[in-house]
Design an enzyme around this catalytic site. Structure first.
Site, PDB file in Angstrom:
ATOM      1  CG  ASN A 267       0.291   0.666  -4.848  1.00 22.36           C
ATOM      2  OD1 ASN A 267       0.014   1.064  -3.778  1.00 22.36           O
ATOM      3  ND2 ASN A 267       0.012   1.090  -5.742  1.00 22.36           N
TER       4      ASN A 267
ATOM      5  CG  ASN B 237      -7.663   4.865  11.287  1.00 25.70           C
ATOM      6  OD1 ASN B 237      -7.098   4.739  12.575  1.00 25.70           O
ATOM      7  ND2 ASN B 237      -7.835   6.249  11.033  1.00 25.70           N
TER       8      ASN B 237
ATOM      9  CD  GLU C 208      -7.352  13.223  15.879  1.00 27.94           C
ATOM     10  OE1 GLU C 208      -7.892  13.441  14.547  1.00 27.94           O
ATOM     11  OE2 GLU C 208      -6.844  12.355  16.087  1.00 27.94           O
ATOM     12  CE1 TYR C 209     -13.131  11.957  14.740  1.00 27.09           C
ATOM     13  CE2 TYR C 209     -15.262  12.682  14.572  1.00 27.09           C
ATOM     14  CZ  TYR C 209     -14.315  11.920  13.754  1.00 27.09           C
ATOM     15  OH  TYR C 209     -14.260  11.315  12.979  1.00 27.09           O
TER      16      TYR C 209
ATOM     17  N   GLY D  52      -0.414  11.148  11.373  1.00 26.39           N
ATOM     18  CA  GLY D  52      -0.669  11.734   9.921  1.00 26.39           C
ATOM     19  C   GLY D  52       0.318  11.406   9.086  1.00 26.39           C
TER      20      GLY D  52
ATOM     21  N   GLY E 135       0.818  -1.110   0.077  1.00 27.41           N
ATOM     22  CA  GLY E 135       0.053  -0.082  -0.001  1.00 27.41           C
ATOM     23  C   GLY E 135       0.745   1.159   0.073  1.00 27.41           C
TER      24      GLY E 135
ATOM     25  CE  LYS F  48     -12.642   3.400   1.784  1.00 26.51           C
ATOM     26  NZ  LYS F  48     -13.523   4.018   0.688  1.00 26.51           N
TER      27      LYS F  48
ATOM     28  CG  HIS G  40      -5.439   8.597  19.434  1.00 25.22           C
ATOM     29  ND1 HIS G  40      -5.728   9.178  18.157  1.00 25.22           N
ATOM     30  CD2 HIS G  40      -4.177   9.374  19.947  1.00 25.22           C
ATOM     31  CE1 HIS G  40      -4.778  10.074  17.759  1.00 25.22           C
ATOM     32  NE2 HIS G  40      -3.938  10.294  18.703  1.00 25.22           N
ATOM     33  CG  ASN G  41      -8.700   8.277  15.750  1.00 25.27           C
ATOM     34  OD1 ASN G  41      -7.315   8.326  16.160  1.00 25.27           O
ATOM     35  ND2 ASN G  41      -8.749   7.920  14.616  1.00 25.27           N
TER      36      ASN G  41
ATOM     37  CB  VAL H  44       0.392  10.136   1.354  1.00 26.92           C
ATOM     38  CG1 VAL H  44       1.669  10.964   2.226  1.00 26.92           C
ATOM     39  CG2 VAL H  44       0.297  10.822  -0.050  1.00 26.92           C
TER      40      VAL H  44
ATOM     41  CB  SER I 282      -1.961   8.322  16.215  1.00 25.62           C
ATOM     42  OG  SER I 282      -2.393   9.654  16.191  1.00 25.62           O
TER      43      SER I 282
ATOM     44  CE  LYS J  49      -4.792   6.125  15.026  1.00 31.91           C
ATOM     45  NZ  LYS J  49      -5.766   6.616  14.337  1.00 31.91           N
TER      46      LYS J  49
END
Length: 500
Positions: free
Chosen positions: A35, A106, A211-212, A134, A12, A79, A207-208, A15, A132, A204
């Site tokens: 890939n 995720n 973050e929200y 980015g 994969g 994904k 964590h998100n 980025v 985590s 995780k």
């Protein structure tokens, strides 16, 4: 084909995948990459010919798998959902007993539990690892949350500890300054074994969710300064930069200052004023709120942060409603500096409550899924690399060091003292928001959570009476042991009553 076998493989090359592969190679590990689009693989490898460990690209899965040392370690960064399952299904026939697949996407933790069980029947090992930070975190040091069998983690551990973000052992602050080919040396790595099967992806997810909450709280602070004080984005930028030097020191506060200072490249006016007020989401915050409901854990701050994004998305409806529905039309006349301090305190107190909810959620999850989570260690690995990285997390680590069985962060002496000192300002801000018609859902729901948690008696006694009346759901009594239930044979309110 280069005959040297690689230490690890990665599937994969979006980025995140490219950046993690370069991070691994920078630390001296040879990595094979694959890939589905061969041209992307070729272009990526050609662009980076001189990494310390070395990159090797392959145009078939068979050649890719054959290039790896055994037991093979293969990271998947595609994904979440069906795409991940498709990659796993393609790899399984090519692997040998004991090989390890690492899902760095995720993923929903239920999928991770399913995949580990399924692969175990085939003699393969599976690690579900939250990643985590980015794109930049993946490149120079993310926070990594691996779950799975301990033996599989031991195989992955040297690489994961090498590529993770690093923090100073004494201060807990993130070590920065990494460059391509020159990673951070020393420091405490922001990764640790989380627990069995889906624990890594579950943590995780929480964590998100946190973050929200953090992001929505910052937006509410911005809205209050903008609407009540009429501050410009540049003025607010300076406030956030000042706040970042204190207890609110964090990545999100830091970048907020940068975003508010940015000029729009088209108009030259403040960038934030050119951005449409509709927020996107990828689902992990929603999962957190839904899971809290499923497990009966109060997490109103996280839920309200999700709902705030949902409300922002109905832009056209809100524009129409703004012409019909009216609220207060008043001008704030109070002292500017005093209100800015109060907003700071409201943000900090709300943040404490949000994290308290997240950690209570994880505490309940470990009972449900038979995990053994180390909450102080989880806070430690969030100190660097991840989106919610903050000096504040060091205080959470210290809280669990003082009491590993701490029921709620609000009960820790440090956080109790922090709220004692700031709650007067917090209450003033929530009241002002309501009085002036400014939505502040996370500030107000956090305060309601705090007041409910500290209440010896709540009005749900009446609620339970209502439930017994209309549905014979029974109730417990204050003068009887817990777990003993009672019921009243309520009269039909529509039937005439007569004295005996």
């Amino acid at each position: 084909m280069n005959q040297a076998l690689s230490d690890i493989g990665l599937v994969g090359l979006a980025v995140m995948g490219q950046n993690l592969a370069l991070n691994i190679a920078d630390h001296g590990y040879r990595i094979s990459v694959y890939n589905r689009t061969t041209s992307k693989t070729d272009a990526f490898v050609a662009k980076h010919p001189d990494t310390p460990g070395g990159l090797a690209g392959f145009d078939t899965q068979e050649a890719f798998v054959a290039s790896l040392k055994q037991p093979r370690k293969i990271v998947i960064l595609v994904k979440a959902g069906k795409a991940t399952d498709a990659v796993i299904d393609g790899l399984v026939p090519l692997l040998d007993k004991g090989d390890i697949i690492i899902d760095g996407g995720n993923a929903n933790w239920h999928d991770t539990i399913r995949r580990e069980k399924d692969l175990a029947t085939k003699g393969l090992r599976f690690v579900g690892s939250g990643v985590s930070g980015g794109e930049e975190g993946a490149r120079f040091g993310p926070s990594l949350m691996p779950g799975g069998a301990p033996e599989a983690w031991k195989e992955l551990e040297p690489i994961w500890k090498a590529v993770a973000a690093k923090v100073d052992a004494k201060t807990g602050r993130e070590l920065t300054g990494a460059k391509p080919g020159k990673p951070i040396e020393g420091g405490v790595p922001c990764t640790a074994y989380i627990g069995a099967n889906g624990a890594g992806h579950y943590v995780k997810m929480v964590h998100n969710g946190i973050e929200y909450g953090d992001m929505q709280m910052i937006c509410e602070a911005y809205a209050l300064m903008s609407h009540l004080l009429g501050m410009s984005p540049q003025e607010m930028s300076e406030v956030f930069k000042t706040w970042n030097a204190g207890v609110l020191d964090s990545f999100l506060i830091e970048i907020t200052g940068e975003v508010l200072a940015q000029k729009d490249p088209v108009t030259g006016k403040p960038f934030v004023d050119a951005v449409l007020d509709t927020a996107g989401q990828k689902g992990t915050g929603k999962w957190t709120a839904m899971n809290a409901l499923d497990m009966g854990i109060g997490a109103p701050t996280i839920a309200e942060a999700v709902f705030a994004r949902c409300l922002s998305a109905v832009k056209e409806e809100r524009v129409a409603a703004a012409n019909i529905l009216k609220g207060p039309n008043m001008k704030y006349e109070g002292d500017k500096a005093t209100l800015i301090t109060a907003i700071h305190d409201a943000l900090y107190c709300s943040k404490i409550c949000s994290y308290a909810q997240g950690f209570q959620l994880m505490r309940e999850a470990q009972k449900v899924y038979d995990w053994k989570l180390n909450f102080g260690e989880i806070a430690q690995i969030w100190r660097g690399g991840c989106i919610i990285r903050a000096a504040f997390l060091q205080k959470i680590t210290e809280a669990f060091d003082r009491d590993a069985k701490l029921a709620n962060l609000l009960l820790d002496p440090y956080f109790k003292d922090a709220i004692d000192k700031a709650q007067s300002n917090w209450r003033k801000v929530v009241a002002l928001a309501a009085e002036y018609g400014i939505p502040a859902p996370t500030f107000s729901s956090s305060l309601a959570y705090y007041d409910a948690y500290r209440s010896e008696r709540l009005p749900q006694n009446l609620l339970q009476g209502q439930r017994d009346f209309f549905g014979a759901h029974t109730y417990e009594r204050v003068d009887a042991p817990r777990g003993k239930f009672f019921h009243i044979d309520w009269p039909d309110p529509k039937r005439p009553q007569y004295d005996a």
